[in-house]
Structures are given as structure tokens and as C-alpha cells.
Design a protein around this motif. Structure first.
Motif, mmCIF file in Angstrom:
data_model
loop_
_atom_site.group_PDB
_atom_site.id
_atom_site.type_symbol
_atom_site.label_atom_id
_atom_site.label_comp_id
_atom_site.label_asym_id
_atom_site.label_seq_id
_atom_site.Cartn_x
_atom_site.Cartn_y
_atom_site.Cartn_z
ATOM 1 N N SER A 132 0.899 -1.248 -0.054
ATOM 2 C CA SER A 132 -0.106 -0.106 0.096
ATOM 3 C C SER A 132 0.860 1.050 -0.035
ATOM 4 C CB SER A 132 -0.917 0.034 1.366
ATOM 5 O OG SER A 132 -0.196 0.252 2.448
ATOM 6 N N TYR A 133 0.217 2.352 0.019
ATOM 7 C CA TYR A 133 0.877 3.563 -0.301
ATOM 8 C C TYR A 133 1.681 3.729 1.277
ATOM 9 C CZ TYR A 133 1.696 8.791 -0.201
ATOM 10 O OH TYR A 133 2.239 9.950 0.103
ATOM 11 N N LYS A 134 1.258 3.339 2.167
ATOM 12 C CA LYS A 134 1.941 3.401 3.572
ATOM 13 C C LYS A 134 3.541 3.077 3.478
ATOM 14 C CE LYS A 134 1.867 2.143 8.449
ATOM 15 N NZ LYS A 134 1.276 1.565 9.630
ATOM 16 N N ASN A 135 3.795 2.070 2.567
ATOM 17 C CA ASN A 135 5.013 1.475 2.224
ATOM 18 C C ASN A 135 5.906 2.088 0.814
ATOM 19 O OD1 ASN A 135 5.674 0.184 4.768
ATOM 20 N ND2 ASN A 135 4.026 -1.228 3.969
ATOM 21 N N ALA A 136 4.928 3.328 0.407
ATOM 22 C CA ALA A 136 5.418 3.759 -0.858
ATOM 23 C C ALA A 136 6.997 3.890 -1.366
ATOM 24 C CB ALA A 136 4.617 5.283 -1.278
ATOM 25 N N TYR A 137 7.698 4.399 -0.453
ATOM 26 C CA TYR A 137 9.131 4.598 -0.583
ATOM 27 C C TYR A 137 9.942 3.298 -0.632
ATOM 28 C CZ TYR A 137 13.997 5.883 -0.597
ATOM 29 O OH TYR A 137 15.211 5.791 -0.971
ATOM 30 N N THR A 138 9.682 2.390 0.435
ATOM 31 C CA THR A 138 10.344 1.158 0.317
ATOM 32 C C THR A 138 10.198 0.111 -0.907
ATOM 33 O OG1 THR A 138 8.947 0.267 2.080
ATOM 34 C CG2 THR A 138 11.078 1.188 2.734
ATOM 35 N N ILE A 139 8.909 0.303 -1.374
ATOM 36 C CA ILE A 139 8.590 -0.593 -2.422
ATOM 37 C C ILE A 139 9.067 -0.026 -3.857
ATOM 38 C CG2 ILE A 139 6.453 -1.299 -3.922
ATOM 39 C CD1 ILE A 139 4.759 -1.252 -1.454
ATOM 40 N N TRP A 140 9.092 1.301 -3.930
ATOM 41 C CA TRP A 140 9.795 1.892 -4.975
ATOM 42 C C TRP A 140 11.128 1.559 -4.772
ATOM 43 C CZ3 TRP A 140 13.423 5.504 -4.927
ATOM 44 C CH2 TRP A 140 14.127 6.035 -6.162
ATOM 45 N N ASP A 141 11.671 1.782 -3.772
ATOM 46 C CA ASP A 141 13.179 1.495 -3.529
ATOM 47 C C ASP A 141 13.536 0.109 -4.062
ATOM 48 O OD1 ASP A 141 15.922 2.523 -2.304
ATOM 49 O OD2 ASP A 141 15.430 0.762 -1.113
ATOM 50 N N LEU A 142 12.919 -0.936 -3.404
ATOM 51 C CA LEU A 142 13.167 -2.384 -3.645
ATOM 52 C C LEU A 142 13.374 -2.737 -5.269
ATOM 53 C CD1 LEU A 142 13.455 -5.073 -2.560
ATOM 54 C CD2 LEU A 142 10.951 -5.471 -2.982
ATOM 55 N N LEU A 143 12.082 -1.990 -5.835
ATOM 56 C CA LEU A 143 12.150 -2.146 -7.336
ATOM 57 C C LEU A 143 13.440 -1.421 -8.230
ATOM 58 C CD1 LEU A 143 8.187 -2.216 -7.749
ATOM 59 C CD2 LEU A 143 9.815 -4.351 -7.984
ATOM 60 N N HIS A 144 13.455 -0.222 -7.668
ATOM 61 C CA HIS A 144 14.275 0.818 -8.102
ATOM 62 C C HIS A 144 15.891 -0.004 -8.185
ATOM 63 C CE1 HIS A 144 16.555 4.393 -9.397
ATOM 64 N NE2 HIS A 144 17.169 4.073 -8.152
ATOM 65 N N VAL A 145 16.128 -0.556 -6.962
ATOM 66 C CA VAL A 145 17.401 -1.160 -6.818
ATOM 67 C C VAL A 145 17.403 -2.460 -7.977
ATOM 68 C CG1 VAL A 145 18.788 -2.560 -5.259
ATOM 69 C CG2 VAL A 145 17.672 -0.795 -4.580
ATOM 70 N N ALA A 146 16.429 -3.385 -7.900
ATOM 71 C CA ALA A 146 16.321 -4.425 -8.726
ATOM 72 C C ALA A 146 16.561 -4.175 -9.980
ATOM 73 C CB ALA A 146 14.965 -5.350 -8.467
ATOM 74 N N LEU A 147 16.058 -3.078 -10.587
ATOM 75 C CA LEU A 147 16.397 -2.783 -12.132
ATOM 76 C C LEU A 147 17.753 -2.217 -12.174
ATOM 77 C CD1 LEU A 147 12.768 -0.681 -12.618
ATOM 78 C CD2 LEU A 147 13.546 -2.900 -13.580
#
Length: 342
Positions: free
Chosen positions: A203-218
């Protein structure tokens, strides 16, 4: 909105005309760490890419402030071998940030080879290890310790009032509106992140850490690591990035509750103190560098009014981003102008 790379701010010395300013008397740099592993998988580690980013940024500032060939060279600064009385570096106790600082400082004052050779009383010569590697110590700053192992940067703050203020964002209408309207987006990511986040955490509550995980993976993982049935488009990543920016900026700054921006307040005070030391010491202290995380950028952006002037300043700055304040004068002499401090 794209990550901000290098941000430069100039603080004038008394009545200096910035357009015609001839000399830089001192500078303060606030430097974000380099590329790292994902926050969702602590302990976070500085990557080889991040180390390289910091070294290159340090080299950029060497060319700007240290090199004899630069028109922005700090007046009187040592150009080859660092003079530790002139340069001060600091960082919180955090592996990613500390190691980033080391990489930056290596670029700022690179190895000097045989210049670092010493002759002992018995006539033997000793060259400093690693081709004249230069050692620049870093002192500890009060806040930010362990920040890169915290998914919420305010958790690394020592100010309980700032933490309470940030928590108020989770009770706001704007937060609950985004929590509701983005639920479908975050739930759609489940096949990509189900080894890290449970369905209730998507959910949006974890907006940064979700984006960060995918960003690092890419950056670091092959696309084959993603399920073939799911396409992570640039559009989706951009939307996640914008939402992550919104989330983190609101935790770092609120115009009606200034204590939330305590990290920016601390930074502003440290910059003022350091540049004033350049003046009161007669120019003996010339360059200050503080290493930190993005929360200080965001809260400073809000406090300084930059976020109101340009929406880019509500965004998380990219890895190895910098802010620099320069103390300048149009006095044509050398050293500290005689009228300063009187």
C-alpha cells in the motif's frame, strides 16, 4: 520528475556581487550517499556503483574547489596534500554513509604518489601506502545514525517531537486519500515483491520502500528475475517514484508544523556555524563536508522555500547528490577581506 543530481546553492559574503565575484573563501557541502542495496533487506550496503559515484563526485569538487586550474578554487587551500586544518568532514554512524564519505574524500584529495615520501633520520625513505593515499578523518554528527537500515528516516532522528509530527501525516486526509486511490496499483505489484512484502504491506504506507526495492532491482538484477507475466514499465516506475516522493516529503516537512523538519534545521545551523568559522578564523577553516541521507535534503528544501518555488524540490535527490554553499567575495586582494567580522 527525475532525481536531482547536483544542486548548488551560493551564500554571498556580506555585500558581495555574485555576478562579479572573483574569489571563493570557503564552502560547505552536504553529500548524499551513493548507490546501495535495498532498504527492505537490511543491513544495507554501499555497492561498487555507489562507491564509484561518490569517488566521481569527490573528483568533481576537487576540480571545482581544490584544483589550481579552477576559477572557483577556494582561496589559499592546499592543492596537493590535504591540510587537515582546512578541511572538516563528518557523518552519522552508518555503514553506507561512512563508506560513501570515504569514497568521496578519495576523489577530493586523491593519492599523491612520491610526494608523500618521508626521509627518516637514518636516511631511509618511506612512501605512504597505496601510492600516497591521503587520510582525512570524519567526525560523528548527532543525528542520522543507522538511517540506511531504517525504512523511515525519521526513525533515525533523536527528536521525539519530530517523530510525533511525522506520524501526524498518517492521520491526514491527503494520506488516506492516496492510501485508497493507489491500493490497486500497489496490489498489482504482488508478483514482483511477494518475497519481501506481504499483501497487507502493499500500500501507499510503504510507498518509498516498495519503489526502492524495485529501483534497486532494475539497477542490479536481470529482468529475468521478474515474472514473465508482469511488465514493469517506465510509466509504472515513474508513478511509484512520484508517490514515494510525496510520501517522504510529507514525513520530512510540513509548513504548519516546522519541528517535522528538524533535520533541515540542524543542517542549516551547521552550515551557518561552519561558514562563520571560516570568517572568524581568518580563512583557516576552508571546506566542510557532511555526509547524510535524503531526509535532510527534503526538510531543508521545505524550510528554505525551494519546494514552493519548484516542484522538483519535493523530490528525493538521486544517489551521490550534493548541496553546496559558497562563501564568496569580490574583493580583489588575497586572504579574508579586511572588513569581514567588523
Amino acid at each position: 520528475m527525475s532525481p536531482i543530481s547536483i544542486l548548488t546553492f551560493v551564500a554571498s559574503l556580506l555585500f558581495a556581487d555574485l555576478v562579479n565575484a572573483d574569489r571563493v573563501l570557503g564552502a560547505y557541502i552536504f553529500q548524499r550517499h551513493g548507490d546501495r542495496s535495498a532498504k527492505a533487506w537490511p543491513p544495507t550496503k554501499l555497492t561498487s556503483l555507489g562507491y564509484s559515484q561518490e569517488y566521481r563526485t569527490g573528483s568533481f569538487f576537487h576540480d571545482r574547489y581544490i584544483s589550481d586550474n579552477s576559477s572557483y578554487q577556494i582561496d589559499g587551500i592546499s592543492t596537493d596534500i590535504v591540510n587537515l586544518a582546512q578541511v572538516t568532514a563528518s557523518a552519522p554512524q552508518d555503514d553506507v554513509i561512512d563508506n560513501s564519505g570515504e569514497g568521496f574524500l578519495q576523489g577530493l584529495y586523491p593519492p599523491v604518489g612520491s610526494i608523500a615520501t618521508e626521509t627518516l633520520r637514518n636516511g631511509s625513505t618511506i612512501q605512504s601506502p597505496l601510492n600516497g593515499y591521503q587520510l582525512i578523518p570524519m567526525s560523528d554528527v548527532r543525528s542520522g545514525s543507522g538511517s540506511e537500515d531504517n525504512t523511515w528516516l525519521q526513525s533515525a532522528s533523536s527528536c521525539s517531537k519530530a517523530k510525533f509530527s511525522s506520524n501526524n501525516y498518517f492521520n491526514s486526509k491527503s494520506y488516506h486519500d492516496l492510501l485508497s486511490t493507489t491500493r490497486g496499483l500497489y496490489q498489482s505489484l504482488e508478483p514482483l515483491v511477494n518475497q519481501t512484502f506481504s499483501p497487507s504491506e502493499l500500500s501507499y504506507k510503504n510507498a518509498y520502500t516498495i519503489w526502492d526495492l524495485l529501483h534497486v532491482a532494475l539497477i542490479h538484477n536481470s529482468t529475468a528475475s521478474f515474472p514473465s507475466s508482469v511488465t514493469l514499465t517506465d510509466t509504472v516506475m515513474q508513478e511509484l517514484f512520484v508517490l514515494g516522493n510525496e510520501h517522504e516529503f510529507n514525513l520530512a516537512y510540513n509548513i504548519s508544523d516546522p519541528i517535522r523538519a528538524v533535520a533541515g534545521m540542524n543542517l542549516a545551523g551547521e552550515v551557518l556555524t561552519a561558514l562563520n568559522e571560516t570568517i572568524t578564523s581568518g580563512g583557516k577553516s576552508k571546506l566542510n563536508i557532511q555526509f547524510g541521507a535524503y531526509a535532510s535534503f527534503l526538510s531543508y528544501f521545505g524550510l528554505s522555500g525551494l519546494s514552493s518555488a519548484n516542484a522538483n524540490f519535493t523530490g528525493i535527490p538521486g544517489y551521490a547528490s550534493s548541496m553546496a554553499w559558497e562563501l564568496v567575495t569580490n574583493d580583489e586582494g588575497t586572504g579574508m577581506p579586511p572588513h569581514v567580522g567588523h
